[in-house]
Scaffold this motif. Structure first.
Motif, PDB file in Angstrom:
ATOM      1  N   MET A   1      85.581  37.844 -50.697  1.00  0.00           N
ATOM      2  CA  MET A   1      86.976  37.717 -51.135  1.00  0.00           C
ATOM      3  C   MET A   1      87.055  37.569 -52.654  1.00  0.00           C
ATOM      4  O   MET A   1      87.963  38.091 -53.298  1.00  0.00           O
ATOM      5  CB  MET A   1      87.659  36.526 -50.447  1.00  0.00           C
ATOM      6  N   GLU A   2      86.079  36.858 -53.227  1.00  0.00           N
ATOM      7  CA  GLU A   2      86.067  36.712 -54.688  1.00  0.00           C
ATOM      8  C   GLU A   2      85.908  38.072 -55.341  1.00  0.00           C
ATOM      9  O   GLU A   2      86.590  38.395 -56.321  1.00  0.00           O
ATOM     10  CB  GLU A   2      84.944  35.755 -55.129  1.00  0.00           C
ATOM     11  N   THR A   3      85.018  38.879 -54.793  1.00  0.00           N
ATOM     12  CA  THR A   3      84.828  40.233 -55.315  1.00  0.00           C
ATOM     13  C   THR A   3      86.115  41.033 -55.187  1.00  0.00           C
ATOM     14  O   THR A   3      86.510  41.767 -56.102  1.00  0.00           O
ATOM     15  CB  THR A   3      83.692  40.949 -54.547  1.00  0.00           C
ATOM     16  N   ALA A   4      86.773  40.894 -54.055  1.00  0.00           N
ATOM     17  CA  ALA A   4      88.021  41.642 -53.824  1.00  0.00           C
ATOM     18  C   ALA A   4      89.064  41.283 -54.875  1.00  0.00           C
ATOM     19  O   ALA A   4      89.758  42.160 -55.400  1.00  0.00           O
ATOM     20  CB  ALA A   4      88.561  41.361 -52.429  1.00  0.00           C
ATOM     21  N   MET A   5      89.136  40.008 -55.203  1.00  0.00           N
ATOM     22  CA  MET A   5      90.155  39.569 -56.161  1.00  0.00           C
ATOM     23  C   MET A   5      89.873  40.099 -57.564  1.00  0.00           C
ATOM     24  O   MET A   5      90.780  40.174 -58.394  1.00  0.00           O
ATOM     25  CB  MET A   5      90.249  38.028 -56.182  1.00  0.00           C
ATOM     26  N   GLU A   6      88.600  40.476 -57.836  1.00  0.00           N
ATOM     27  CA  GLU A   6      88.252  41.024 -59.156  1.00  0.00           C
ATOM     28  C   GLU A   6      88.612  42.500 -59.277  1.00  0.00           C
ATOM     29  O   GLU A   6      88.578  43.065 -60.355  1.00  0.00           O
ATOM     30  CB  GLU A   6      86.743  40.856 -59.418  1.00  0.00           C
ATOM     31  N   GLN A   7      88.921  43.143 -58.160  1.00  0.00           N
ATOM     32  CA  GLN A   7      89.216  44.588 -58.195  1.00  0.00           C
ATOM     33  C   GLN A   7      90.598  44.850 -58.778  1.00  0.00           C
ATOM     34  O   GLN A   7      91.496  44.020 -58.675  1.00  0.00           O
ATOM     35  CB  GLN A   7      89.179  45.179 -56.771  1.00  0.00           C
ATOM     36  N   GLU A   8      90.725  46.017 -59.414  1.00  0.00           N
ATOM     37  CA  GLU A   8      92.041  46.427 -59.925  1.00  0.00           C
ATOM     38  C   GLU A   8      92.900  46.915 -58.763  1.00  0.00           C
ATOM     39  O   GLU A   8      94.097  46.657 -58.703  1.00  0.00           O
ATOM     40  CB  GLU A   8      91.871  47.584 -60.916  1.00  0.00           C
ATOM     41  N   THR A   9      92.262  47.666 -57.862  1.00  0.00           N
ATOM     42  CA  THR A   9      92.990  48.186 -56.704  1.00  0.00           C
ATOM     43  C   THR A   9      92.143  47.987 -55.449  1.00  0.00           C
ATOM     44  O   THR A   9      90.911  47.942 -55.526  1.00  0.00           O
ATOM     45  CB  THR A   9      93.282  49.699 -56.827  1.00  0.00           C
TER      46      THR A   9
END
Lengths: 644, 250
Positions: free
Chosen positions: B143-151
């Motif tokens: 989830m942390e990785t997901a939150m770092e994504q632009e899209t």
């Protein structure tokens, strides 16, 4: 009550359609906690563990009254714990096979193979292959002879078991007739068997089965041998003198004092018939000659109006359903029907609960009642003339006259009804093209009546919708037509086309039933023990859920049948009056000689009055109860009084 | 009665005063696998079994007046969801909770209820934000990785067609309050009738963008932990939202 987790992952459940089918936890479901406690403490239990199995999907099984009745009767017993299991749909079937997870009960998620007894309720022949599916998924050998001392006892009951022969080799025990008392007697025997295993003299399964044979109504197929010969027919013989020669069905004499489920299990998932059920009476006073239910459920036994009103009140309170269905073979034939209907309606007043009244005979009273109960839009009117001409209606003893239909419809049309459904059968004995065309003619005259009513009353009439629906005649055991042939498929197709070509109005829609399944149904309905390997091979090559038209493969079944040296013709042919029928060792109380005389009367186009008008001596008085029996005694007293 | 008279009668509206109970409920166990319509039916039947004086809608097909704040998808547990039940008379909220709980199937439970005036804004319209907890091996990192994504573009079925949609703007943030358990994560996301994201789409995006195993994502436990009104971070739990009374018709 804590609901136990299923032996499946969330991902498994999320993959299937309606996962709620497989998880249990319904309101009013029963879990015997002390049994579970005993099991976890000692690894075994003295309870008889009974899995009530319904060989179709959850939504259909949960709409079944037999399930609700027997589930409660069994769980009321202090030594039985009854749980439910259903056929898993193909998606779940696949997961269980791939993961080698045995089919489990909904209450405690116990594998079927760990139960003491499995009881299947069989309501229609096309579910036979699903019995095999459930045994297979439950990790239980198919054939009774292949099951060991520790496998569960497999039993069944229900209307189609009166000719269980095609499936006889798969069952240890078959219960004939109404089960409320018999199933407890059977459970008691199973209990003795189970308890004996911990003693110095454990009972063998063979001893158990012979023990069960002493219960009235119980049929143990393994205690009878089968032979077939073209001249004599399918003959069933007891293996020795200790076995009873014929099996007579059981009935409940006093329905008022018989346990009835007023706290039925309420599904969390919306099911096929999403309502509570109030069973009003058993049996039918009419003797329609094609109708199996009309003969096998005799004699007519009504519940008192007081008991029904109380049960209705409790059902509404305990289920929360917003609809209650009155259940019987012909609601209007209940002697105190107006009183019952009015009483229930006043109980429901202000609760937004509606009353569902299937199989009503239309007259001014029932039209008034339908006005009252239908809080919403007017649904369609349904008639089942079954045949297109009076001649053929006399043959089948369908006591409905055209005058009655037309006067009822006139009233209904004046009251604003504009949708009419008409049910007929094609392929009835003695049917001619004139009878087939009579169906189209009747529909056309109803259409004319509709516009005549509009003209006479000056009402603005909406568009009329008439649906003519035909199903195919299937000769069933224990009816006067049990010997009759079924029309060939070609002949049925020709008749259907003929009818279709003569229905021309845009207001009349013709809906027909698929032939293939009706042809196969006659094979199963009048079949014998030669069919067991056919059914097993069919199942093993992937054919089950045959009751579902999309899944039924007629051509494959015919091929398998022929591979076993049999043909459709063997079962759809006319049976000779001299040959032994596969179900002759079973008695439903109605004498074979009566069925035969009814058959002859049919061919003479003579009708038989209803049991309420006049006793025709069918033989069912042998049970010593029922409306007709009471009447016979009154008549006897009257005549003996007169003699004095 | 003629059909025309009948229709006239059926469509006549009467004003009924509604005494609304705003309830908070949980769902666990077997009932997690119910669809939203079946869930609603379970509540209706429980209220009917309890003999509570529920108001029904008028017209051709009267329905019990129960409004759920936000639909609950199949497979989602909840620790905190809301519904408004309209009654025809004032009712003691504690008694209401007790009666309902005695008649609900196991797995469904009311936690609290409060009597509110007939609301001007439907409970559905005030929901803006939901919080969810995911539980699965290594889910926090994903989830942390997901939150770092632009899209976070995922496929979504809409009207029988597969549609590409970016769900990243619908995720608000991870909960700061949550502990350091690597196998659980709580987050806020938009919810309600204007902007909404389904938890299963978030889990799908974790497979595409964060290397999460498909089977693990499908087995992730999903719990709705809160429903709120307002704009993050100034959000208010639904039960604390001040109710504007509906004065129309009175």
């Amino acid at each position: 009550m804590m609901n136990r987790p299923v032996p499946l992952t969330k991902a498994d459940l999320m993959q299937v359609e309606s996962p709620a089918r497989y998880v249990g936890g319904e309101y009013n479901a029963i879990v015997k906690e002390d049994m579970l406690e005993e099991l976890s403490r000692t690894g075994k239990t003295s309870y008889v563990r009974f899995a009530f199995c319904f060989p179709d999907i959850y939504e259909i099984g949960m709409s079944n009254l037999a399930l609700q009745i027997l589930y409660h009767v069994l769980n009321e017993s202090p030594f039985v714990a009854c749980e439910r299991a259903f056929s898993p749909w193909l998606d779940m079937d696949k997961i269980l096979r791939e993961k080698n997870i045995p089919l489990y009960s909904l209450e405690t998620k116990t594998p079927l193979c760990d139960f003491d007894i499995l009881g299947f309720t069989l309501g229609y022949e096309m579910c036979y292959t699903n019995v095999l599916q459930m045994l297979d998924l439950g990790h239980i050998p198919f054939y009774a002879k292949d099951r060991g001392e520790n496998d569960p006892i497999i039993c069944c009951g229900g209307p189609v078991t009166y000719n269980i022969e095609p499936m006889a080799d798969f069952f240890d025990i078959v219960m004939m007739g109404e089960g409320e008392e018999m199933i407890l007697e059977l459970s008691e025997k199973i209990r003795e068997f189970k308890l004996s295993k911990d003693t110095d003299h454990p009972m063998t399964k063979e001893e158990l089965l012979r023990n069960c044979d002493t219960i009235e109504g119980v049929y143990v197929p393994a205690l009878y041998s089968f032979s077939y010969d073209k001249c004599t027919g399918a003959v069933i013989t007891p293996v020795d003198d200790t076995v009873k020669k014929s099996i007579t069905k059981r009935i409940i004499s006093d329905l008022d004092h018989c346990s009835y489920p007023t706290t039925p299990v309420v599904s969390n998932l919306r099911v096929v018939h999403d309502r509570s059920y109030l069973e009003v009476f058993r049996g039918c006073i009419r003797g329609c000659r094609f109708c199996q239910a009309g003969f096998i459920y005799r004699p007519v036994r009504e519940k008192s109006v007081e008991v029904l009103c109380e049960q209705g009140r409790l059902l509404e309170e305990n289920t929360g359903y917003d609809e209650m269905g009155l259940l019987s073979l012909a609601t209007s034939d209940y002697t105190k029907f107006p009183e019952l209907a009015e009483n229930l309606l006043s109980t429901f007043e202000g609760h937004h609960t509606s009353l569902s009244l299937p199989s009503l005979r239309l007259d001014s009273f029932s039209l008034d009642l339908m006005e009252k109960v239908q809080s919403t839009r007017k649904s369609g009117l349904t008639f089942a003339p079954e045949a297109g001409t009076q001649r053929l209606r006399d043959v089948i003893n369908k006591n409905i006259r055209e005058d009655d239909i037309f006067s009822a419809l006139r009233l209904a049309f004046m009251g604003g009804w504009s949708t009419v459904k008409l049910y007929f059968m094609l392929g009835l004995p003695t049917e001619t093209d004139e009878d087939v065309l009579g169906i189209a003619d009747l529909a056309a005259r109803i259409e004319k009546l509709y516009y005549d009513v509009g003209r006479e009353t000056g009402q603005k009439m909406r568009r009329l919708e008439i649906t003519v629906s035909t199903s195919l005649f299937i000769p069933k055991p224990f009816t006067p037509f049990q010997w009759e042939p079924q029309n060939s498929k070609e002949e049925l197709i020709r008749k259907q086309r003929l009818l279709k070509d003569h229905i021309r109005s845009r207001n009349i829609r013709y809906a027909w039933h698929d032939f293939d399944s009706s042809v196969w149904e006659v094979v199963l309905a009048r079949g014998d023990r030669r069919l067991a390997p056919v059914l097993l091979e069919g199942y093993q090559s992937g054919h089950f859920f045959d009751a579902w038209d999309d899944h039924f493969r007629y051509d494959d079944w015919v091929a398998i049948l022929e591979k076993h040296g049999l043909s459709i013709e063997d079962f759809s042919r006319e049976f000779s009056e001299e040959e032994t029928l596969p179900w002759d060792h079973i008695s439903v109380g109605v004498k074979k000689s009566f069925l035969l005389s009814e058959r002859h009367k049919a061919h003479e186009e003579t009708t038989t009055p209803s049991c309420r008008e006049h006793c025709s001596g069918c033989g069912v008085a042998c049970f010593g109860v029922g409306e007709c029996f009471a009447k016979r005694n009154v008549n006897k007293e009257e005549s003996s009084d007169a003699a004095k | 009665m003629l059909q025309s008279e009948r229709e006239k009668m059926m469509t006549m509206q009467q004003h009924q005063t509604a005494y609304v109970q705003r309830c908070k409920f949980t769902r666990t166990g077997a009932t997690v696998y119910l669809g939203h319509l079946d869930l609603m039916t379970c509540f209706e039947r429980a209220a009917r079994r309890a003999g509570l004086p529920i108001l029904y809608s008028q017209g051709y097909n009267p329905r019990p007046m129960m409004v759920f704040a936000l639909p609950l998808g199949v497979g989602i547990e909840t620790m905190c969801d809301y519904l408004d039940v309209s009654l025809d008379r004032p009712y003691d909220p504690d008694h209401f909770v007790k009666e309902m709980n005695a008649h609900l199937p196991s797995g469904l439970q009311l936690l609290t209820s409060k009597a509110i005036p007939e609301p001007k804004d439907s409970i559905m319209s005030i929901v803006t934000t939901a919080s969810y907890r995911f539980e699965a091996k290594g889910i926090r990192k994903a989830m942390e990785t997901a939150m770092e994504q632009e899209t976070l573009v995922v496929e979504k079925m809409a009207k029988g067609k597969v549609k590409q949609t970016d769900i990243r703007p619908l995720l608000i943030c991870l909960s700061q309050a949550s502990d350091e358990d690597p196998d659980a994560v709580t987050f806020y996301a938009f919810a309600g009738s204007e902007r909404n994201v389904r938890p299963d789409l978030i889990l799908n995006s974790l497979c595409t963008y964060c290397g999460m195993d498909r089977a693990l994502s499908e087995n992730t436990r999903v719990i709705r932990t809160g429903l709120f009104s307002g704009t993050y971070p100034r959000i208010v739990p639904i039960e604390d939202v001040e109710v504007r009374p509906n004065t129309a018709g009175a």
